[in-house]
Scaffold this active site. Structure first.
Site, PDB file in Angstrom:
ATOM      1  N   GLU A  14      19.316   3.690  32.345  1.00 12.90           N
ATOM      2  CA  GLU A  14      17.950   3.622  32.867  1.00 12.90           C
ATOM      3  C   GLU A  14      16.978   3.920  31.717  1.00 12.90           C
ATOM      4  O   GLU A  14      17.010   5.016  31.147  1.00 12.90           O
ATOM      5  CB  GLU A  14      17.828   4.682  33.971  1.00 12.90           C
ATOM      6  CG  GLU A  14      16.578   4.593  34.791  1.00 12.90           C
ATOM      7  CD  GLU A  14      16.587   5.590  35.957  1.00 12.90           C
ATOM      8  OE1 GLU A  14      17.072   6.724  35.784  1.00 12.90           O
ATOM      9  OE2 GLU A  14      16.094   5.227  37.037  1.00 12.90           O
ATOM     10  N   CYS A  51      12.354   4.399  39.890  1.00 10.08           N
ATOM     11  CA  CYS A  51      13.816   4.400  40.001  1.00 10.08           C
ATOM     12  C   CYS A  51      14.332   3.038  40.458  1.00 10.08           C
ATOM     13  O   CYS A  51      15.420   2.636  40.095  1.00 10.08           O
ATOM     14  CB  CYS A  51      14.275   5.501  40.937  1.00 10.08           C
ATOM     15  SG  CYS A  51      13.325   5.559  42.451  1.00 10.08           S
ATOM     16  N   GLU A  68      18.529  11.129  45.690  1.00  6.50           N
ATOM     17  CA  GLU A  68      17.956   9.827  45.351  1.00  6.50           C
ATOM     18  C   GLU A  68      17.825   9.806  43.833  1.00  6.50           C
ATOM     19  O   GLU A  68      16.982  10.496  43.277  1.00  6.50           O
ATOM     20  CB  GLU A  68      16.609   9.652  46.063  1.00  6.50           C
ATOM     21  CG  GLU A  68      16.206   8.207  46.172  1.00  6.50           C
ATOM     22  CD  GLU A  68      15.353   7.770  45.013  1.00  6.50           C
ATOM     23  OE1 GLU A  68      15.934   7.227  44.042  1.00  6.50           O
ATOM     24  OE2 GLU A  68      14.142   7.968  45.081  1.00  6.50           O
ATOM     25  N   LYS A  90       9.715  22.024  45.059  1.00  8.24           N
ATOM     26  CA  LYS A  90       9.383  22.194  43.647  1.00  8.24           C
ATOM     27  C   LYS A  90       8.959  20.867  43.042  1.00  8.24           C
ATOM     28  O   LYS A  90       9.755  19.931  42.935  1.00  8.24           O
ATOM     29  CB  LYS A  90      10.565  22.729  42.842  1.00  8.24           C
ATOM     30  CG  LYS A  90      10.102  23.150  41.439  1.00  8.24           C
ATOM     31  CD  LYS A  90      11.225  23.329  40.457  1.00  8.24           C
ATOM     32  CE  LYS A  90      11.644  22.054  39.798  1.00  8.24           C
ATOM     33  NZ  LYS A  90      10.610  21.441  38.941  1.00  8.24           N
TER      34      LYS A  90
HETATM   35  P1  NAI Z   1      15.074  15.447  35.910  1.00  5.88           P
HETATM   36  O1  NAI Z   1      16.118  14.942  36.818  1.00  5.88           O
HETATM   37  O2  NAI Z   1      15.416  16.499  34.927  1.00  5.88           O
HETATM   38  O3  NAI Z   1      13.839  15.986  36.767  1.00  5.88           O
HETATM   39  C1  NAI Z   1      13.631  15.792  38.140  1.00  5.88           C
HETATM   40  C2  NAI Z   1      13.356  17.122  38.821  1.00  5.88           C
HETATM   41  O4  NAI Z   1      14.513  17.938  38.758  1.00  5.88           O
HETATM   42  C3  NAI Z   1      12.234  17.932  38.184  1.00  5.88           C
HETATM   43  O5  NAI Z   1      11.507  18.593  39.184  1.00  5.88           O
HETATM   44  C4  NAI Z   1      13.015  18.942  37.353  1.00  5.88           C
HETATM   45  O6  NAI Z   1      12.292  20.117  37.099  1.00  5.88           O
HETATM   46  C5  NAI Z   1      14.194  19.230  38.230  1.00  5.88           C
HETATM   47  N1  NAI Z   1      15.377  19.750  37.556  1.00  5.88           N
HETATM   48  C6  NAI Z   1      15.738  19.618  36.257  1.00  5.88           C
HETATM   49  N2  NAI Z   1      16.895  20.235  36.020  1.00  5.88           N
HETATM   50  C7  NAI Z   1      17.297  20.785  37.198  1.00  5.88           C
HETATM   51  C8  NAI Z   1      18.435  21.557  37.597  1.00  5.88           C
HETATM   52  N3  NAI Z   1      19.387  21.874  36.754  1.00  5.88           N
HETATM   53  N4  NAI Z   1      18.520  21.945  38.884  1.00  5.88           N
HETATM   54  C9  NAI Z   1      17.571  21.616  39.766  1.00  5.88           C
HETATM   55  N5  NAI Z   1      16.476  20.907  39.446  1.00  5.88           N
HETATM   56  C10 NAI Z   1      16.330  20.489  38.171  1.00  5.88           C
HETATM   57  O7  NAI Z   1      14.471  14.195  35.162  1.00  5.88           O
HETATM   58  P2  NAI Z   1      13.674  14.198  33.753  1.00  5.88           P
HETATM   59  O8  NAI Z   1      14.380  15.052  32.747  1.00  5.88           O
HETATM   60  O9  NAI Z   1      12.261  14.490  34.019  1.00  5.88           O
HETATM   61  O10 NAI Z   1      13.831  12.684  33.324  1.00  5.88           O
HETATM   62  C11 NAI Z   1      14.989  12.268  32.632  1.00  5.88           C
HETATM   63  C12 NAI Z   1      15.416  10.889  33.078  1.00  5.88           C
HETATM   64  O11 NAI Z   1      15.785  10.918  34.438  1.00  5.88           O
HETATM   65  C13 NAI Z   1      14.325   9.845  33.017  1.00  5.88           C
HETATM   66  O12 NAI Z   1      14.226   9.293  31.756  1.00  5.88           O
HETATM   67  C14 NAI Z   1      14.797   8.859  34.037  1.00  5.88           C
HETATM   68  O13 NAI Z   1      15.728   7.985  33.471  1.00  5.88           O
HETATM   69  C15 NAI Z   1      15.468   9.720  35.072  1.00  5.88           C
HETATM   70  N6  NAI Z   1      14.584   9.990  36.216  1.00  5.88           N
HETATM   71  C16 NAI Z   1      14.784   9.291  37.354  1.00  5.88           C
HETATM   72  C17 NAI Z   1      13.965   9.487  38.430  1.00  5.88           C
HETATM   73  C18 NAI Z   1      14.168   8.727  39.676  1.00  5.88           C
HETATM   74  O14 NAI Z   1      13.301   8.710  40.540  1.00  5.88           O
HETATM   75  N7  NAI Z   1      15.290   8.097  39.859  1.00  5.88           N
HETATM   76  C19 NAI Z   1      12.848  10.406  38.405  1.00  5.88           C
HETATM   77  C20 NAI Z   1      12.747  11.168  37.175  1.00  5.88           C
HETATM   78  C21 NAI Z   1      13.583  10.917  36.133  1.00  5.88           C
END
Ligand code: NAI
Ligand code: MG
Length: 524
Positions: free
Chosen positions: A434, A337, A303, A229
């Site tokens: 972050e 990240c 990760e 996804k």
């Molecule tokens: P997120 O963690 O919500 O999104 C990442 C992925 O997880 C997306 O594909 C999303 O659709 C999916 N997702 C969301 N809720 C889920 C659930 N309950 N179960 C399974 N999958 C789910 O991150 P978001 O909201 O886009 O960004 C929020 C913050 O997270 C950012 O501001 C940043 O600080 C952090 N982040 C960190 C990342 C990294 O690579 N370490 C990448 C993206 C965001």
């Protein structure tokens, strides 16, 4: 005689010209000095270094008005009948509609993956699997310009990065894992490496295609099938990848791509017939996934976020370190990240580093991500921009000083100028959370021991950077840092052979290299 006369006059002529040129340069330097006094010299060249617009042509890029789900080798409409928009964050224009997968669609995708695992992929020899991966890698290379442009349009990252960093690495990941497919017995000598089965993979929006490659390539090399996804703001290139799988003749059901937001991701994580789950994203969602998987047979790798320390010792090559600081935090708008988001500077060089950093951020070009000279593109989404703003405001309210260059931001789209905060203390939110944007928190230290203590004073432990001219100091410090990846005298360098992953709240498990392969196998 005639000849020598000619030669003399020629020399004279050149001499004169040179003198004029020298006088010109002297006049210009004087003029420059008049504007910018020597004692506060800036990297400010006025109009002299202004770049002409160099936009990448995207007129030939065709984006279908709608993108369906990719299940069992075919593009199919979602059972929900619903679609959501994907925008270009630099223009706020709608690019396309993306299918919203519900539980029923996720179930179909998992069933297709299971069938493919049982009937084709799980039984295939590594040599055959490798051929498909090589083919995919080569098609990605062929289409890399188009994919880079799409990545930039859908996600806001600069074309310079999607073209020169993301796409070459995407192809490299498929090539690297293609090579391992028939050599798993050498990767794990004396052991029997078996595939796991059906793998669920959920990825974020900061490196859409690269994260898809990080996840899919090792899973396939080891003989697993996949339900992936992509993130809801950046699904277009994942759907192009699905077309590439079709073109490569990948057997149906080996990779299934379901689009949607958190609920779709949660449905994958909760599905009973998933053998392994791999997630990259926020720590918050990572914790939810860990809870949902606890007590099941599912293997899990996470990760998650980071708040990396980039440590500058006073014996560091400062000009190089400045470039490392810049790429550490402003690369990909800071949506990284492993970004070097906490700068730790030894007190002796603090004034020099701040002065040079102040000068350097003034030269960064913010704007149209499709322009080949742009350094900082658009923030990926409106909520992300709001999050950055809120955190920076909290930093200022808690007493930090915000440094931002004067730069004109486009009227439409989501933008944030390259910024840094000084006077940050360890308890400030901007030192702990972050920000995931082009904002650096700057702190100081006196001794190497204090640098280590400060660097480790975070719930995260993904990456770090160390800048010093002493090799022995590098080894000493690096061994004490609780971070999965540490760069020395460089930053943000990636390679498929090199394992990547974190400690503490940055997650567990490694991606890339042998450790990354191990995460997709059962060793007996
Ligand atoms: P997120 O963690 O919500 O999104 C990442 C992925 O997880 C997306 O594909 C999303 O659709 C999916 N997702 C969301 N809720 C889920 C659930 N309950 N179960 C399974 N999958 C789910 O991150 P978001 O909201 O886009 O960004 C929020 C913050 O997270 C950012 O501001 C940043 O600080 C952090 N982040 C960190 C990342 C990294 O690579 N370490 C990448 C993206 C965001
Ligand atoms: Mg988008």
């Amino acid at each position: 005689m005639k000849n020598s006369k000619k030669a003399i006059s020629k020399t004279n002529g050149r001499g004169k010209l040179q003198l004029v040129a020298k006088a010109d340069a002297a006049a210009k330097t004087a003029e420059h000095r008049k504007v910018v006094p020597l004692n506060e010299r800036r990297l400010n060249f006025g109009e002299k270094w202004k770049y002409a617009p160099a936009p990448e042509d995207n007129k030939y890029i065709k984006i279908a008005p709608r993108h369906e789900l990719f299940i069992d080798g075919k593009f199919v409409a979602p059972s929900t009948g619903k679609y959501f928009e994907s925008l270009n964050p630099a223009t706020e224009e709608k690019l396309t509609e993306i299918a919203l997968a519900g539980e029923q669609d996720v179930d179909l995708a998992v069933k297709a993956a299971r069938r493919a695992y049982d009937k084709t992929w799980g039984k295939m020899t590594g040599r055959e699997r490798g051929k498909y991966l090589y083919r995919i890698a080569r098609i990605i290379q062929e289409k890399s310009r188009e994919l880079a442009i799409l990545e930039t349009m859908d996600g806001g990252k600069t074309i310079k990065e999607s073209r020169d960093v993301d796409l070459p690495l995407v192809a490299a990941h498929f090539f690297y894992h293609a090579g391992w497919a028939d050599k798993l017995q050498y990767a794990f000598p004396g052991r029997n490496a078996q595939s796991l089965g059906v793998v669920g993979q959920i990825i974020p929006w900061n490196f859409p295609l690269l994260m898809a490659a990080w996840k899919i390539a090792p899973a396939l090399a080891c003989g697993n099938t996949v339900v992936l996804k992509p993130a809801e703001t950046t699904s277009i290139t994942a759907m192009r990848l699905a077309e590439i799988f079709q073109e490569a003749g990948l057997p149906e059901g080996v990779v299934n791509i379901v689009t949607g937001a958190g609920q779709t991701g949660a449905a994958i994580a909760a599905h009973a017939d998933i053998d392994k789950l791999a997630f990259t994203g926020s720590t918050e969602v990572g914790k939810m996934i860990a809870k949902s998987v606890a007590g099941t047979r599912k293997k899990l790798t996470l990760e998650l976020g980071g708040k990396a320390a980039n440590i500058i010792f006073d014996d560091a090559p400062i000009d190089q370190a400045i470039e490392g600081i810049i790429s550490g935090i402003y690369f990909n708008q800071g949506h990284v990240c492993c970004a070097g988001s906490r700068l730790l500077v030894q007190e002796g060089v603090f004034p020099t580093v701040i002065k040079k950093l102040r000068d350097r951020i003034q030269t960064l070009r913010v704007g149209n991500p499709l322009d080949k000279n742009t350094d900082i593109g658009a923030i990926n989404s409106k909520p992300q921009l709001e999050k950055i703003r809120e955190l920076v405001e909290s930093g200022v309210a808690e007493g930090a000083e915000l440094v931002q260059p004067k730069c004109e931001l486009p009227a439409k789209g989501y933008w944030y100028p390259p910024s840094f905060l000084t006077g940050v203390t360890a308890s400030h939110r901007v030192a702990q959370e972050e920000i995931f944007g082009p904002v650096l928190s700057v702190m100081t230290f006196r001794t190497p021991e204090e640098a280590v203590e400060r660097a480790n004073n975070t719930p995260y432990g993904l990456s770090a950077g160390v800048w010093t001219d002493k090799g022995s100091k590098i080894f000493k410090i690096v061994n004490k840092l609780r971070a999965g990846v540490v760069w020395a005298n460089t930053y943000n360098k990636f390679d498929p052979t090199s394992p990547f992953g974190g400690y503490k709240e940055s997650g567990f498990g490694r991606e890339g290299g042998l450790q990354g392969l191990a995460a997709y196998t059962r060793l007996s």
